[in-house]
Design a protein around this motif. Structure first.
Motif, PDB file in Angstrom:
ATOM      1  N   MET A  23       0.818  -1.220   0.000  1.00  0.00           N
ATOM      2  CA  MET A  23       0.000   0.000   0.000  1.00  0.00           C
ATOM      3  C   MET A  23       0.853   1.272   0.000  1.00  0.00           C
ATOM      4  SD  MET A  23      -3.042  -1.321   2.559  1.00  0.00           S
ATOM      5  CE  MET A  23      -3.124   0.207   3.356  1.00  0.00           C
ATOM      6  N   HIS A  24       2.165   1.129  -0.115  1.00  0.00           N
ATOM      7  CA  HIS A  24       3.110   2.249  -0.137  1.00  0.00           C
ATOM      8  C   HIS A  24       2.965   3.128   1.102  1.00  0.00           C
ATOM      9  CE1 HIS A  24       4.274   1.174  -4.168  1.00  0.00           C
ATOM     10  NE2 HIS A  24       3.004   1.184  -4.545  1.00  0.00           N
ATOM     11  N   GLU A  25       2.851   2.477   2.240  1.00  0.00           N
ATOM     12  CA  GLU A  25       2.787   3.176   3.519  1.00  0.00           C
ATOM     13  C   GLU A  25       4.037   2.839   4.323  1.00  0.00           C
ATOM     14  OE1 GLU A  25      -0.774   2.444   5.641  1.00  0.00           O
ATOM     15  OE2 GLU A  25      -2.070   3.155   4.040  1.00  0.00           O
ATOM     16  N   PRO A  26       4.378   3.676   5.304  1.00  0.00           N
ATOM     17  CA  PRO A  26       5.571   3.379   6.117  1.00  0.00           C
ATOM     18  C   PRO A  26       5.364   2.115   6.950  1.00  0.00           C
ATOM     19  CG  PRO A  26       4.417   5.318   6.948  1.00  0.00           C
ATOM     20  CD  PRO A  26       3.752   4.942   5.675  1.00  0.00           C
ATOM     21  N   TRP A  27       6.406   1.311   7.005  1.00  0.00           N
ATOM     22  CA  TRP A  27       6.297   0.020   7.697  1.00  0.00           C
ATOM     23  C   TRP A  27       7.366  -0.148   8.763  1.00  0.00           C
ATOM     24  CZ3 TRP A  27      10.624  -2.994   7.121  1.00  0.00           C
ATOM     25  CH2 TRP A  27      11.472  -2.680   6.063  1.00  0.00           C
ATOM     26  N   TYR A  28       8.252   0.809   8.941  1.00  0.00           N
ATOM     27  CA  TYR A  28       9.361   0.670   9.885  1.00  0.00           C
ATOM     28  C   TYR A  28       8.883   0.591  11.329  1.00  0.00           C
ATOM     29  CZ  TYR A  28      11.818   2.174   5.724  1.00  0.00           C
ATOM     30  OH  TYR A  28      12.280   2.275   4.445  1.00  0.00           O
ATOM     31  N   LEU A  29       7.925   1.427  11.674  1.00  0.00           N
ATOM     32  CA  LEU A  29       7.395   1.401  13.041  1.00  0.00           C
ATOM     33  C   LEU A  29       6.684   0.075  13.316  1.00  0.00           C
ATOM     34  CD1 LEU A  29       6.987   2.944  15.676  1.00  0.00           C
ATOM     35  CD2 LEU A  29       4.868   3.841  14.721  1.00  0.00           C
ATOM     36  N   LEU A  30       5.947  -0.419  12.332  1.00  0.00           N
ATOM     37  CA  LEU A  30       5.283  -1.715  12.476  1.00  0.00           C
ATOM     38  C   LEU A  30       6.303  -2.829  12.695  1.00  0.00           C
ATOM     39  CD1 LEU A  30       2.732  -3.542  12.219  1.00  0.00           C
ATOM     40  CD2 LEU A  30       3.261  -3.673   9.800  1.00  0.00           C
TER      41      LEU A  30
END
Length: 115
Positions: free
Chosen positions: A75-82
């Motif tokens: 979905m081209h969203e940030p995933w680093y925090l997840l």
């Protein structure tokens, strides 16, 4: 000794919340009620609960982490925090499983970690 049981219970409640999120009520109830067996103070029961937590960490949190990160990347969203949060959950579950060592029969060695 009581803090170990709290950590183990928290790890299983966290796992139960994951199952409850997907509507798997029997698994959620099992995960929440399983730490009550620690009151029996049996070495075999402690090892079964420990292996169950390790197995659940590998088979539940591992694929869930992969799927959630893959969804975020798609979905081209940030995933680093997840990834950081899920990695922390995995490490917490492994640490809670490690804390079961010596719960029934405490180690006699003075240089042992987590007496």
């Amino acid at each position: 000794m009581w803090w170990r049981i709290i950590l183990i219970s928290m790890a299983y409640v966290l796992l139960g919340a994951h199952f409850l999120r997907f509507g798997q009520m029997p698994l959620a109830i099992t995960c929440v009620m399983l730490p009550i067996l620690l009151l029996l103070k049996n070495n075999l029961i402690t090892r079964v609960i420990q292996m169950g937590l390790i197995l659940a960490t590998v088979t539940v949190w591992g694929p869930a982490t992969y799927q959630y990160i893959d969804l975020r990347i798609t979905m081209h969203e940030p995933w680093y925090l997840l990834a950081t949060i899920m990695g922390s959950v995995i490490l917490f579950s492994f640490f809670a499983s490690y804390c079961m060592n010596g719960l029934v029969n405490p180690p006699r060695d003075k240089n042992c970690l987590f007496r």
